[in-house]
Write a protein that holds these residues in place. Structure first.
Motif, PDB file in Angstrom:
ATOM      1  N   GLU A 123       0.831  -1.206   0.000  1.00  0.00           N
ATOM      2  CA  GLU A 123       0.000   0.000   0.000  1.00  0.00           C
ATOM      3  C   GLU A 123       0.867   1.258   0.000  1.00  0.00           C
ATOM      4  N   THR A 154       4.098   2.232   2.548  1.00  0.00           N
ATOM      5  CA  THR A 154       4.633   1.071   3.279  1.00  0.00           C
ATOM      6  C   THR A 154       6.158   0.985   3.182  1.00  0.00           C
ATOM      7  N   PRO A 190       1.034  -3.924   5.168  1.00  0.00           N
ATOM      8  CA  PRO A 190       0.747  -2.623   5.773  1.00  0.00           C
ATOM      9  C   PRO A 190       1.201  -2.594   7.235  1.00  0.00           C
ATOM     10  N   ASN A 228       0.321   4.238   6.699  1.00  0.00           N
ATOM     11  CA  ASN A 228       1.493   3.380   6.899  1.00  0.00           C
ATOM     12  C   ASN A 228       2.725   4.107   7.453  1.00  0.00           C
TER      13      ASN A 228
END
Ligand code: ATP
Length: 467
Positions: free
Chosen positions: A170, A173, A311, A357
């Motif tokens: 994501e 990250t 994540p 994140n």
């Protein structure tokens, strides 16, 4: 100021002593030796910045001296001297890494100038090495969770190779961070690391950005332009959001990966490049391949090694190490010496779901470092989303100031959506943005929220599927 240390090697004790005295007079701290052996014995304790050596002594060829200095861990600049008839010995020393040479008999004034220049080059070399060291420290992969340990292991294994790597995770990250870590751990680290975001440009501009263009290739092409692939020659190219690369450019990229060849837009000349490609994608590209938007041959080529980056909410074990790392980084930047976080702040950091994140965590810690008064970051130094003020009750406006743009945007989108009973079209209209943007954001937020908010996002997705 500390005086620079010079080690003089001269087979003639009288010449050596005279030269030493002349260099000391000009501000150096110099010692002399009559053979390479006795000179090398002095190196560990004296630590010379430069060595001025007669390269025609029986036990002192230039290349041998340079090799022995290296063995002793010395990075002293070496200047050799030879009589005019033995210039070959000086050439051999220069080839082996000597900075410069002088013709004997030596003129102390000239020796002084040449040594100054050699010392300056050594200083620049050391500064460059230090900068590289700092760059490497900045891309250290931080984390202790098992998932990240696995990532580190793969990075260690594939960094020395030229294998193409696909990093999937994501937003925020750490995909680009992994790409940089790969580059910095590879033999290519002294060559460029270049990044291109495939979603940021139109097809023609992306074509020119990646592969370059010749003058007149398109309307605004006033001059020849070297593409990012050429700029990354010998180094690494990070292709962010590779799934958004248009099909025509996928063909060109495949050719680079297979044959190391490209042509600039509007050009006929074939250019050879040696580039390691690391690609980033927010989700597995197999779906794009099935939908016909991504070539399967390119997919297999990119996917030689794939690194999934979970994540942050699925690897919360990384939070303490990352927090300490960011406290150190931002503490240094802001001139603050903090030692950690209070237990209350740590539990708030653990309780949060981190939809943005690691990037969001870095932002939160940066602001907390600025806000902190004591030696530790306390709960109240964290943004209200994490500590105290519950966003559901306080609303987006109550977050300002004190929240990141990411948090404010998320708050605005989710609250509006809630009030529109999950209608993305209506929420987009109220917020004055495209429906696509809302949909894109919702995918990012979905797993980070629960309760009423989750229900309205789910409703939005049901509405989309029904269309
Ligand atoms: N394991 C890690 N150790 C230290 N810093 C990290 C780590 N992972 C991410 N970061 C830092 O977090 C920030 C976000 O990471 P990065 O830009 O690599 O994410 P990304 O997945 O490429 O995001 P996007 O898809 O939005 O481009 C950067 O400042 C990066 O240095």
């Amino acid at each position: 100021m500390k005086r620079e240390r010079i080690l003089v090697i001269d087979g003639n004790p009288l010449d050596g002593a005279a030269l030493r005295a002349a260099l000391c007079e000009r501000g150096f701290d110099a010692v002399e030796a009559v053979s390479a052996e006795s000179a090398l014995a002095l190196v560990p304790s004296f630590g010379p910045g430069a060595v001025l050596a007669d390269a025609t002594l029986p036990d002192c060829s230039g290349p041998m001296l340079l090799a022995r200095l290296k063995e002793l861990g010395s990075d002293a600049a070496v200047v050799v001297s030879t009589p005019p008839a033995e210039i070959d010995a000086a050439v051999a020393a220069l080839r082996a890494g000597a900075e410069s040479f002088l013709v004997r008999p030596l003129d102390p004034a000239q020796a002084y100038v040449v040594l100054e220049k050699a010392l300056e080059k050594r200083r620049l070399r050391r500064d460059r090495a230090k900068l590289r060291e700092q760059a490497r420290a900045r891309v250290a992969l931080v984390g202790s969770a098992a998932e990240l340990q696995q990532v580190m292991e793969v990075v260690r294994r594939v960094a020395p190779t030229k294998a193409t790597v696909l990093v999937i995770g994501e937003a925020g990250t750490g995909k680009e961070h992994v790409a940089q870590a790969l580059h910095e751990s590879s033999p290519r680290r002294d060559r460029p690391f270049v990044r291109v975001n495939c979603a940021a440009l139109s097809e023609v501009l992306l074509d020119s950005e990646l592969f370059g263009h010749e003058r007149g290739a398109f309307a605004d092409a006033d001059e020849r332009h070297e593409g990012r692939l050429e700029q990354a020659d010998g180094g690494t190219l990070y292709l962010d959001e590779v799934g958004r690369l248009p099909l025509a450019l996928q063909v060109k990229l495949l050719r680079v990966l297979q044959q190391g060849e490209l042509e600039r837009l509007g050009g006929a000349e074939t250019i050879k490049v040696d580039v390691r490609v690391v690609a980033g994608a927010q989700r597995d590209l197999a779906e794009e391949v099935r939908a016909g938007r991504f070539r399967d041959d390119l997919y297999y080529r990119l996917n030689v090694v794939s690194i999934p980056l979970p994540p942050l909410r699925e690897r919360k074990g990384d939070i303490p190490a990352l927090v300490n790392h960011f406290i150190e980084t931002f503490g240094r930047e802001q001139g603050k010496e903090l030692v950690g976080v209070t237990p209350g702040a740590l539990s708030a950091l653990f309780a949060y779901d981190w939809p943005g994140n690691v990037r969001e965590l870095a932002n939160v810690v940066e602001r907390a470092v600025a806000a902190a008064h004591g030696k530790e970051i306390a709960g109240e130094d964290l943004s209200p989303v994490l500590y105290g003020g519950r966003p559901e009750e306080s609303g987006a406006s109550a977050l300002i100031p004190g929240a990141t743009l990411f948090e404010i945007e998320r708050e605005a989108i989710l609250r509006t959506l809630e009030q529109c009973n999950g209608s993305t079209a209506r929420a987009a209209e109220i917020l004055g943005v495209s429906v696509r943007k809302i949909q894109y954001r919702l995918k990012e937020y979905r797993s980070g929220v629960s309760g009423r908010r989750r229900a309205s996002i789910d409703e939005a997705f049901r509405e989309l599927q029904a269309k």
